[in-house]
Motif scaffolding. Structure first.
Motif, short mmCIF file in Angstrom:
data_model
loop_
_atom_site.label_atom_id
_atom_site.label_comp_id
_atom_site.label_asym_id
_atom_site.label_seq_id
_atom_site.Cartn_x
_atom_site.Cartn_y
_atom_site.Cartn_z
N ASP A 275 0.85 -1.19 0.00
CA ASP A 275 0.00 0.00 0.00
C ASP A 275 0.88 1.24 0.00
N ALA A 276 0.70 2.10 -1.00
CA ALA A 276 1.46 3.35 -1.10
C ALA A 276 0.59 4.57 -0.80
N THR A 277 -0.57 4.36 -0.20
CA THR A 277 -1.50 5.46 0.04
C THR A 277 -0.88 6.56 0.88
N LYS A 278 -0.15 6.18 1.93
CA LYS A 278 0.41 7.19 2.83
C LYS A 278 1.48 8.03 2.15
N CYS A 279 2.11 7.50 1.11
CA CYS A 279 3.06 8.31 0.34
C CYS A 279 2.33 9.29 -0.56
N ILE A 280 1.25 8.82 -1.19
CA ILE A 280 0.52 9.68 -2.13
C ILE A 280 -0.07 10.89 -1.41
N PHE A 281 -0.58 10.68 -0.21
CA PHE A 281 -1.19 11.77 0.55
C PHE A 281 -0.22 12.35 1.59
N PRO A 283 4.12 13.74 2.46
CA PRO A 283 5.17 14.59 1.87
C PRO A 283 5.99 13.88 0.80
N GLN A 284 5.97 12.54 0.78
CA GLN A 284 6.77 11.82 -0.21
C GLN A 284 6.36 12.16 -1.64
N SER A 285 5.05 12.32 -1.88
CA SER A 285 4.59 12.61 -3.24
C SER A 285 5.01 14.00 -3.70
N GLN A 286 5.26 14.91 -2.77
CA GLN A 286 5.70 16.25 -3.14
C GLN A 286 7.18 16.28 -3.51
N ILE A 287 7.94 15.31 -2.98
CA ILE A 287 9.37 15.24 -3.30
C ILE A 287 9.60 14.39 -4.54
N TYR A 288 8.97 13.22 -4.59
CA TYR A 288 9.15 12.30 -5.71
C TYR A 288 8.01 12.51 -6.72
N THR A 289 8.04 13.64 -7.39
CA THR A 289 6.94 13.99 -8.30
C THR A 289 6.90 13.11 -9.54
N GLY A 290 8.03 12.56 -9.95
CA GLY A 290 8.06 11.75 -11.15
C GLY A 290 7.99 10.26 -10.89
N LEU A 291 7.78 9.85 -9.65
CA LEU A 291 7.77 8.43 -9.29
C LEU A 291 6.36 7.86 -9.41
N ASP A 292 6.26 6.69 -10.03
CA ASP A 292 4.98 5.98 -10.10
C ASP A 292 4.82 5.18 -8.81
N PHE A 293 3.99 5.68 -7.91
CA PHE A 293 3.84 5.03 -6.61
C PHE A 293 3.08 3.71 -6.70
N ALA A 294 2.56 3.38 -7.87
CA ALA A 294 1.93 2.07 -8.03
C ALA A 294 2.96 0.96 -7.93
N ASP A 295 4.25 1.29 -8.16
CA ASP A 295 5.31 0.29 -8.07
C ASP A 295 5.95 0.25 -6.68
N VAL A 296 5.55 1.15 -5.80
CA VAL A 296 6.10 1.17 -4.44
C VAL A 296 5.43 0.09 -3.61
N LEU A 297 6.22 -0.62 -2.80
CA LEU A 297 5.66 -1.73 -2.02
C LEU A 297 4.88 -1.24 -0.80
N THR A 298 5.49 -0.42 0.02
CA THR A 298 4.80 0.01 1.24
C THR A 298 5.34 1.34 1.72
N CYS A 299 4.42 2.17 2.20
CA CYS A 299 4.77 3.45 2.80
C CYS A 299 4.40 3.48 4.28
N GLU A 300 4.14 2.33 4.86
CA GLU A 300 3.81 2.26 6.28
C GLU A 300 5.01 2.69 7.12
N ARG A 301 4.73 3.46 8.16
CA ARG A 301 5.81 3.83 9.07
C ARG A 301 6.35 2.59 9.78
N ARG A 302 5.46 1.63 10.06
CA ARG A 302 5.88 0.38 10.68
C ARG A 302 5.41 -0.78 9.81
N PRO A 303 6.16 -1.15 8.79
CA PRO A 303 5.76 -2.27 7.94
C PRO A 303 6.00 -3.60 8.64
N ILE A 304 5.26 -4.61 8.24
CA ILE A 304 5.44 -5.98 8.72
C ILE A 304 5.94 -6.81 7.55
N ILE A 305 7.11 -7.41 7.72
CA ILE A 305 7.76 -8.15 6.65
C ILE A 305 7.67 -9.65 6.94
#
Length: 662
Positions: A275-281, A283-305
């Protein structure tokens, strides 16, 4: 001469006048008293202080358990001659405190805030974890001092009472801290001065040393940066099991990103939620303007691997990583060294102001757990020397990582932990089974409405061991009625354990004795490569000879004492299957997975051993690294051995009574 007369008269009056009294003299001004010497100035080691700032009542109003807000400051000052690397300080909170904020520090065991710390906790510095000396910095207190502002809630300490911790001490190896004392001018502060323990052997260090040595632990995690770029880096995470009785099945690894990082790609493992929702909404989306966040794995502050299944081991995108893709199984080295580690890589995207190749910061608050495995407590990442790798070109040289951190995790044995497996006892001289304790692995509140969580478990007949708890009520009632035992109402709850082990004393004769051990899997998960460890009392362990259906050997642990029988399945029998439906649909019962073996003991080296009463029963049973709960009582001989005819008669009577009930 006339002009001399007034002068002579003045001189005469000067010498004949009454001298002034002392009270008429101007008062002497005493020099100012010297300022009191600060306790920190008298310390030539690591100075610690805890200062209570304020406390005030907060809602709700409760005279029996009133909460209060507290604010305090913990100070760590390096007045010694050597740099203090990765400082850690224990604070002995004692008023049921709940910590909500800690500036420039984290809790060592990875607990998220707010966190209950009423039994004390250990703090570590973050983001600055090293304290330099006055010699190194020309007395720059900013580099010598760590100041941690603490805010939280405590209970039943109303002002003007001053709640102070019972102790503060430096946890780093090789330091000795006397009991803290209150400062003479303030009852709001306690201090102590920690010095090097002269009995502790310390490696010779110099002012140029950069890294701490790697530490041992039950499980170690290495976080190695193997490629570094301005805006991202590639990290390799290696988990290694060093405990001969430790193990992980279906491991789950989690941590906290502290600087808004996110994971772009992974190999050898995968997040539980993509889920990349937290990146899209965010500050990450404002910095990485050219990045396709559909390819990002996770933007969780605490991911579970989690680990990947074996089918992905050769996948060119997700796999192709050594020691990956085993469904999260990490075995002890005593079983299989090739399966004692798990590795994965992840590409981590950074955020400003860290757009620099050298700006590298590992995640914090690491946790790892498995299914029916021991609980681990992990410390903070510690910067260590770069990890060496074989050169991929085949040259006889090594490559190093750009930066390496070590996380040390140890098995915990907290009193509040709920076991995940249990043990039942039986013997040839008693026809009743002592089952697992009531609620041995916990009881949910809904269950307690229909059964008693405090009533001891009832004796059961031998054939009830193969029946799920919810289906053995009629057998249990009939058996206890035949034994003239009181049947409580409500009945005791079950053990609720996914795995149970039966220890049965099978024989006891002049030259030796045997025990039969049976493992039952009542859960929904299969256990490949299972193991069982049984710690026996000293008289019994010396007589161990062999196990007939398991691969068994003595294991040296706890200071080199051979007190543990380590057992695993023979080739082809390494799989303990989950509970399944009965093949006969008319019976409508679930059947547990089962493994069984007889263990042979000799009495040649153990004369006088008392098998029936104490020595024939284990002191500790461990399944897949998890310690199982033992019964509170042992089977009684009841005046001697009961012959097989009596047992058969009783079993027939039980079956007859059950048939009447049905």
């Amino acid at each position: 001469m006339g002009f001399l007369l007034p002068i002579l008269l003045g001189v005469f009056l000067l010498f004949t006048a009454t001298p002034p009294s002392l009270s008429q003299l101007p008062p002497e001004i005493d020099p100012p008293a010297p300022a009191p010497i600060s306790p920190s100035e008298l310390c030539n080691g690591i100075f610690l202080s805890y200062t209570f700032i304020l406390g005030r009542q907060i809602p709700p109003n409760d005279t029996t358990d009133q909460p209060y807000r507290f604010e305090s400051v913990l100070t760590v000052l390096n007045n010694g001659r050597e740099e203090l690397k990765e400082w850690r300080v224990f604070v002995g909170f004692q008023h049921h405190e709940i910590l909500t904020s800690a500036s420039d520090a984290i809790i060592v065991n990875g607990t998220d805030l707010p966190a209950p710390v009423g039994n004390g906790t250990i703090f570590a510095g973050y983001p600055v974890s090293d304290l330099k000396t006055a010699i190194q910095t020309a007395g720059d207190l900013k580099q010598m001092t760590a100041t941690i502002e603490l805010v939280g809630t405590q209970f039943m300490v109303a002002p003007p009472a001053i709640p102070l911790p019972s102790n503060i001490s430096l946890v780093n190896d090789g330091w000795s801290c006397p009991e803290p004392t209150a400062t003479p001018l303030s009852k709001r502060q306690i201090t102590t001065c920690c010095i090097r323990d002269p009995t502790f052997e310390v490696n010779t260090t110099t002012i140029t040393d950069k890294f701490l040595p790697r530490q041992p632990g039950d499980l170690t995690i290495m976080y190695d940066v193997i490629r570094a770029y301005d805006q991202n880096y590639l990290a390799e995470v290696t988990m290694e099991n060093h405990n001969p009785l430790g193990r992980l099945d279906h491991w789950e690894l989690s941590f906290d990103w502290m600087r808004e990082e996110f994971i772009q790609k992974m190999q050898g493992a995968y997040p539980t939620v993509v889920d990349a929702t937290k990146c899209i909404f965010g500050p990450q989306s404002q910095i990485y303007t050219g990045l396709d966040f559909a390819d990002v794995l996770t933007c969780e502050r605490r991911p579970i691997i989690v680990d990947l299944p074996p089918t992905k081991a050769e996948d060119p995108v997700l796999g192709k990583i050594p020691s990956c893709c085993r469904n999260g199984t990490i075995l002890p080295r005593t079983m299989d060294p090739s399966k004692s580690a798990s590795i994965f890589t992840m590409q981590v995207a950074k955020m400003p102001p860290d757009f620099n190749r050298s700006a590298l910061s590992p995640p914090q608050n690491w946790r790892i757990k498995g299914t029916l495995n021991p609980d681990y407590s992990c410390g903070p990442p510690v910067r260590v020397s770069p990890t060496l790798y074989p050169d991929p070109s085949g040259m006889p040289t090594n490559k190093t990582s750009f930066a390496s951190w070590q996380i040390v995790c140890n098995i915990t044995h907290a009193k509040t932990e709920t076991p995940k497996c249990c043990v039942s006892y039986s013997a040839f001289f008693n026809d009743s089974i002592i089952p697992c304790n009531t609620c041995a692995c916990g009881c949910v509140s809904e269950t307690r409405r229909t059964c008693s969580a405090k009533t001891p478990s009832l004796l059961i007949p031998p054939d009830a061991l193969l029946v799920p708890f919810e289906n053995r009520t009629s057998l249990t009632v009939a058996w206890n009625a035949l034994k003239h035992k009181t049947i409580p109402n409500p009945m005791p709850c079950g053990d609720n354990c996914g795995v149970s082990i039966n220890w049965h004393i099978a024989t006891d004769y002049r030259g030796g004795w045997t025990a039969r051990i049976t493992i039952f899997n009542w859960g929904e998960i299969d256990f490949p490569d299972w193991f069982l460890a049984v710690q026996m009392k000293k008289p019994a362990i010396r007589g161990f000879e062999k196990a007939y259906s398991f691969n068994a050997s003595l294991l040296s642990i706890e200071g080199g004492v051979n007190n543990t029988i380590f057992m695993e399945g023979l080739p082809g029998l390494e799989y303990l299957v989950a509970e399944r439906d009965e093949l006969d649909p008319k019976k409508n019962l679930r059947v547990p997975g089962k493994q069984q073996s007889v263990i042979q003991f000799s009495k040649k080296l153990t004369p006088g051993i008392n098998v029936p009463e104490r020595d024939g029963f284990p002191a500790k049973v461990i399944f897949n690294g998890e310690e199982c709960l033992l019964p509170d009582v042992l089977p009684l001989a009841s005046g001697g051995r009961r012959n097989g005819f009596d047992t058969m008669v009783l079993l027939c009577m039980v079956i007859f009574v059950v048939a009447l009930v049905i």
